[in-house]
Write a protein that holds these residues in place. Structure first.
Motif, PDB file in Angstrom:
ATOM      1  N   SER A 244       0.823  -1.213   0.000  1.00 47.75           N
ATOM      2  CA  SER A 244       0.000   0.000   0.000  1.00 47.75           C
ATOM      3  C   SER A 244       0.855   1.261   0.000  1.00 47.75           C
ATOM      4  N   GLU A 245       2.027   1.201   0.641  1.00 49.73           N
ATOM      5  CA  GLU A 245       2.944   2.343   0.633  1.00 49.73           C
ATOM      6  C   GLU A 245       3.512   2.548  -0.774  1.00 49.73           C
ATOM      7  N   PHE A 246       3.861   1.448  -1.427  1.00 43.17           N
ATOM      8  CA  PHE A 246       4.397   1.521  -2.787  1.00 43.17           C
ATOM      9  C   PHE A 246       3.370   2.086  -3.761  1.00 43.17           C
ATOM     10  N   THR A 247       2.140   1.568  -3.707  1.00 40.80           N
ATOM     11  CA  THR A 247       1.118   1.995  -4.678  1.00 40.80           C
ATOM     12  C   THR A 247       0.700   3.444  -4.465  1.00 40.80           C
ATOM     13  N   ALA A 248       0.932   3.991  -3.271  1.00 39.82           N
ATOM     14  CA  ALA A 248       0.530   5.366  -2.981  1.00 39.82           C
ATOM     15  C   ALA A 248       1.316   6.383  -3.806  1.00 39.82           C
ATOM     16  N   TYR A 249       2.539   6.031  -4.211  1.00 36.63           N
ATOM     17  CA  TYR A 249       3.359   7.000  -4.955  1.00 36.63           C
ATOM     18  C   TYR A 249       3.840   6.503  -6.317  1.00 36.63           C
ATOM     19  N   ASN A 250       3.754   5.219  -6.578  1.00 34.72           N
ATOM     20  CA  ASN A 250       4.376   4.674  -7.791  1.00 34.72           C
ATOM     21  C   ASN A 250       3.762   5.227  -9.073  1.00 34.72           C
ATOM     22  N   LYS A 251       4.622   5.665  -9.986  1.00 32.36           N
ATOM     23  CA  LYS A 251       4.196   6.125 -11.310  1.00 32.36           C
ATOM     24  C   LYS A 251       4.880   5.312 -12.418  1.00 32.36           C
ATOM     25  N   ASN A 252       5.668   4.322 -12.015  1.00 31.96           N
ATOM     26  CA  ASN A 252       6.415   3.507 -12.968  1.00 31.96           C
ATOM     27  C   ASN A 252       5.553   2.331 -13.422  1.00 31.96           C
ATOM     28  N   GLN A 253       5.036   2.422 -14.651  1.00 26.66           N
ATOM     29  CA  GLN A 253       4.114   1.390 -15.139  1.00 26.66           C
ATOM     30  C   GLN A 253       4.794   0.043 -15.287  1.00 26.66           C
ATOM     31  N   GLY A 260       2.252  -6.775 -10.694  1.00 30.14           N
ATOM     32  CA  GLY A 260       0.908  -7.281 -10.936  1.00 30.14           C
ATOM     33  C   GLY A 260       0.927  -8.672 -11.546  1.00 30.14           C
ATOM     34  N   GLN A 261       1.836  -8.898 -12.512  1.00 27.36           N
ATOM     35  CA  GLN A 261       1.935 -10.217 -13.131  1.00 27.36           C
ATOM     36  C   GLN A 261       2.394 -11.258 -12.122  1.00 27.36           C
ATOM     37  N   ALA A 262       3.369 -10.877 -11.268  1.00 29.29           N
ATOM     38  CA  ALA A 262       3.856 -11.814 -10.242  1.00 29.29           C
ATOM     39  C   ALA A 262       2.740 -12.172  -9.264  1.00 29.29           C
ATOM     40  N   LEU A 263       1.971 -11.168  -8.865  1.00 33.40           N
ATOM     41  CA  LEU A 263       0.874 -11.395  -7.926  1.00 33.40           C
ATOM     42  C   LEU A 263      -0.198 -12.282  -8.551  1.00 33.40           C
ATOM     43  N   TRP A 264      -0.573 -11.981  -9.780  1.00 28.51           N
ATOM     44  CA  TRP A 264      -1.597 -12.769 -10.475  1.00 28.51           C
ATOM     45  C   TRP A 264      -1.129 -14.203 -10.694  1.00 28.51           C
ATOM     46  N   ASP A 265       0.119 -14.372 -11.157  1.00 27.82           N
ATOM     47  CA  ASP A 265       0.662 -15.717 -11.378  1.00 27.82           C
ATOM     48  C   ASP A 265       0.681 -16.522 -10.088  1.00 27.82           C
ATOM     49  N   PHE A 266       1.048 -15.860  -8.994  1.00 25.58           N
ATOM     50  CA  PHE A 266       1.105 -16.510  -7.681  1.00 25.58           C
ATOM     51  C   PHE A 266      -0.254 -17.085  -7.312  1.00 25.58           C
ATOM     52  N   TYR A 267      -1.303 -16.293  -7.486  1.00 28.67           N
ATOM     53  CA  TYR A 267      -2.641 -16.754  -7.096  1.00 28.67           C
ATOM     54  C   TYR A 267      -3.218 -17.765  -8.076  1.00 28.67           C
ATOM     55  N   MET A 268      -2.990 -17.577  -9.355  1.00 33.32           N
ATOM     56  CA  MET A 268      -3.519 -18.539 -10.330  1.00 33.32           C
ATOM     57  C   MET A 268      -2.809 -19.895 -10.203  1.00 33.32           C
ATOM     58  N   MET A 420      -4.681  -5.724  -7.323  1.00 33.36           N
ATOM     59  CA  MET A 420      -4.319  -5.497  -8.719  1.00 33.36           C
ATOM     60  C   MET A 420      -4.725  -4.093  -9.170  1.00 33.36           C
ATOM     61  N   PHE A 421      -5.883  -3.639  -8.695  1.00 34.88           N
ATOM     62  CA  PHE A 421      -6.340  -2.282  -9.033  1.00 34.88           C
ATOM     63  C   PHE A 421      -5.465  -1.234  -8.348  1.00 34.88           C
ATOM     64  N   ASP A 422      -5.090  -1.487  -7.093  1.00 34.00           N
ATOM     65  CA  ASP A 422      -4.196  -0.562  -6.386  1.00 34.00           C
ATOM     66  C   ASP A 422      -2.866  -0.431  -7.111  1.00 34.00           C
ATOM     67  N   LEU A 423      -2.376  -1.546  -7.654  1.00 37.49           N
ATOM     68  CA  LEU A 423      -1.118  -1.534  -8.403  1.00 37.49           C
ATOM     69  C   LEU A 423      -1.259  -0.829  -9.749  1.00 37.49           C
ATOM     70  N   LYS A 424      -2.495  -0.787 -10.273  1.00 32.99           N
ATOM     71  CA  LYS A 424      -2.765  -0.259 -11.621  1.00 32.99           C
ATOM     72  C   LYS A 424      -2.010  -1.069 -12.684  1.00 32.99           C
ATOM     73  N   ALA A 425      -2.028  -2.395 -12.482  1.00 33.91           N
ATOM     74  CA  ALA A 425      -1.344  -3.295 -13.421  1.00 33.91           C
ATOM     75  C   ALA A 425      -2.133  -3.406 -14.723  1.00 33.91           C
ATOM     76  N   LYS A 426      -1.427  -3.262 -15.834  1.00 31.16           N
ATOM     77  CA  LYS A 426      -2.050  -3.350 -17.156  1.00 31.16           C
ATOM     78  C   LYS A 426      -1.495  -4.568 -17.909  1.00 31.16           C
ATOM     79  N   ASN A 427      -2.203  -4.971 -18.937  1.00 30.01           N
ATOM     80  CA  ASN A 427      -1.719  -6.024 -19.840  1.00 30.01           C
ATOM     81  C   ASN A 427      -1.264  -7.276 -19.077  1.00 30.01           C
ATOM     82  N   VAL A 428      -2.051  -7.663 -18.081  1.00 30.70           N
ATOM     83  CA  VAL A 428      -1.730  -8.841 -17.275  1.00 30.70           C
ATOM     84  C   VAL A 428      -2.138 -10.099 -18.037  1.00 30.70           C
ATOM     85  N   GLN A 429      -1.210 -11.037 -18.193  1.00 27.99           N
ATOM     86  CA  GLN A 429      -1.480 -12.288 -18.917  1.00 27.99           C
ATOM     87  C   GLN A 429      -2.205 -13.251 -17.972  1.00 27.99           C
ATOM     88  N   ILE A 430      -3.449 -13.511 -18.278  1.00 21.69           N
ATOM     89  CA  ILE A 430      -4.337 -14.242 -17.377  1.00 21.69           C
ATOM     90  C   ILE A 430      -3.907 -15.707 -17.186  1.00 21.69           C
TER      91      ILE A 430
END
Length: 436
Positions: A244-253, A260-268, A420-430
């Motif tokens: 949450s601290e990271f997502t509060a300031y991150n602008k690096n897509q 986001g991909q690591a998080l999604w892959d972990f859960y899937m 995932m929304f907090d991260l603003k992750a785009k183009n995540v490979q499902i």
């Protein structure tokens, strides 16, 4: 931050604390009625929500344990609760008053027969992080920096009585009726009991590290069984900042997409391959390293995904099943959302409600990639949640429906989507997990 020297552990003392909190809420409603005379309804309601959230959270954080864990779980339901509650209850993830140094030493003496200074080369008696059922201390041994998690006294013994006090509120809030409604409360109680078993948590942690360590940009601490017990866990100290601290300031897509991909892959990978999932996806359980690796922590809450639930659950993620009335209805019965004793009115209402809900909620699975930064998707989920939470028609229906497995599997997906929304992750490979 002020420390705590004693936690109410008896049923009477914990109930007394809740009654005191209830009295404060009653006063807040009196203020609300007064405010309506001089303020708009929206202003008066906003102040009521802020005051209630403050007082309820202050009461729960003194109780810690399962009472505070419920607040933590509710903070993830951003589409259901007023924002004031979400903001306040989210503090239960990593910002509550810690145990005092004497109480920490007493806990070590009880479970190891030694003081922390006799076990580690150095040990900071002041905690660096305090959450719902335990707090973390920094230690060193043999040149290694370690994180030592200590469970609050009395947490395990108070789970059943805490839930018994919460049960009448939950039954009214979710309109649960019927003789088999206890299965939901039993599921929550069983999971909370497991979370207080730190020997089990170490076993689960080591198992998930072994199973998922190959996933790119994902890191875990090592766990030390010889320095752990049923109420104390020792693991590697991991350098990073809360998600949450990271997502509060991150602008690096690029960083957002990598995480986001690591998080999604972990859960899937957990959901589809291991069939056992980390069912506590909130920001306090993830760190971000300087190299933008995701660090996953705290595997006390693991939910097995039985095959007879897994199959129909993910069948309903397919548009061709959702849009086929016969197949859709069949899966709804398999998942206990529809029941043989339902009236025609209930069958029609819940079929329409879940068709709308699933058509929206399963959208990420309908394409090879998904943009989790899309506000329209999350606004639509929030709008739907708010609409059904106010539905007078839904209140008339029996809310006791759905497999008990929905509680933690849905919680996992709600939490994952929010992260995932907090991260603003785009183009995540499902379906990237299939190639891992």
């Amino acid at each position: 931050m002020k420390t705590i020297d004693k936690i109410p552990t008896s049923k009477i003392s914990r109930a007394t604390k809740l009654v005191t909190t209830g009295a404060k809420v009653g006063v807040n409603y009196l203020k609300y009625y007064g405010d309506k005379i001089t303020k708009t309804e929206a202003e008066a309601k906003a102040r009521l929500n802020e005051n209630n959230a403050e007082d309820i959270y202050d009461g729960l954080k003194q109780l810690k344990g399962s009472a505070l864990k419920v607040a933590q779980m509710l903070s993830m339901e951003k589409s259901i609760l007023p924002q004031a509650y979400v903001e306040k209850f989210s503090l239960a993830q990593f910002s509550v008053p810690p145990l005092s140094a004497p109480l920490v030493s007493k806990t070590f003496k009880k479970y190891f027969g030694k003081l922390p200074s006799q076990i580690y080369d150095s040990f900071n008696l002041n905690s660096v992080n305090a959450a719902s059922i335990g707090q973390v201390h920094l230690a060193e041994k043999d040149g290694k920096k370690l994180a030592v998690k200590i469970q609050y006294p009395g947490v395990a013994d108070s789970i059943a009585s805490d839930l018994a006090m919460v049960k009448p509120i939950a039954i009214k809030m979710f309109n649960i009726k019927g003789k088999d409604s206890d299965k939901y409360f039993q599921e929550v109680e069983n999971k909370l009991v497991e979370e207080t078993n730190y020997i089990l948590e170490v076993e689960q942690s080591k198992a998930i590290v072994e199973a998922c360590k190959h996933i790119p940009n994902l890191k875990f601490p090592n766990y030390y069984e010889d320095l752990s017990s049923e109420r104390i866990i020792t693991m590697d100290w991991m350098e990073g900042e809360h998600l949450s601290e990271f997502t509060a300031y991150n602008k690096n897509q690029n960083k957002a997409d990598q995480l986001g991909q690591a998080l999604w892959d972990f859960y899937m990978y957990q959901m589809h391959v291991i069939k056992k999932v980390h069912a506590d996806p909130h920001p306090g359980n993830f760190l971000v390293s300087k190299s933008a690796d995701l660090i996953a922590l705290d595997f006390g809450c693991m939910k097995e995904v039985p095959e007879d639930f897994y199959v129909p659950y993910f069948e309903l993620a397919k548009p061709e099943v959702i849009d086929n009335k016969i197949l859709f209805t069949e899966k709804m019965y398999e998942l206990e959302i529809l029941r043989e004793e339902d009236t025609q009115e209930e069958l029609d209402f819940f079929s329409a409600m879940f068709h709308e809900l699933l058509s929206l909620f399963t959208k990420p699975f309908h394409n090879d990639t998904f943009d989790f930064s899309d506000p329209e998707f999350f606004n639509a989920i929030s709008e739907m949640g708010q609409r059904y939470s106010k539905s007078t028609e839904l209140r008339k229906m029996n809310g006791n429906r759905g497999s008990k497995h929905f509680i933690y599997i849905n919680r996992t997906f709600f939490g994952l989507y929010n992260l995932m929304f907090d991260l603003k992750a785009k183009n995540v490979q499902i379906n990237n997990y299939k190639s891992l």
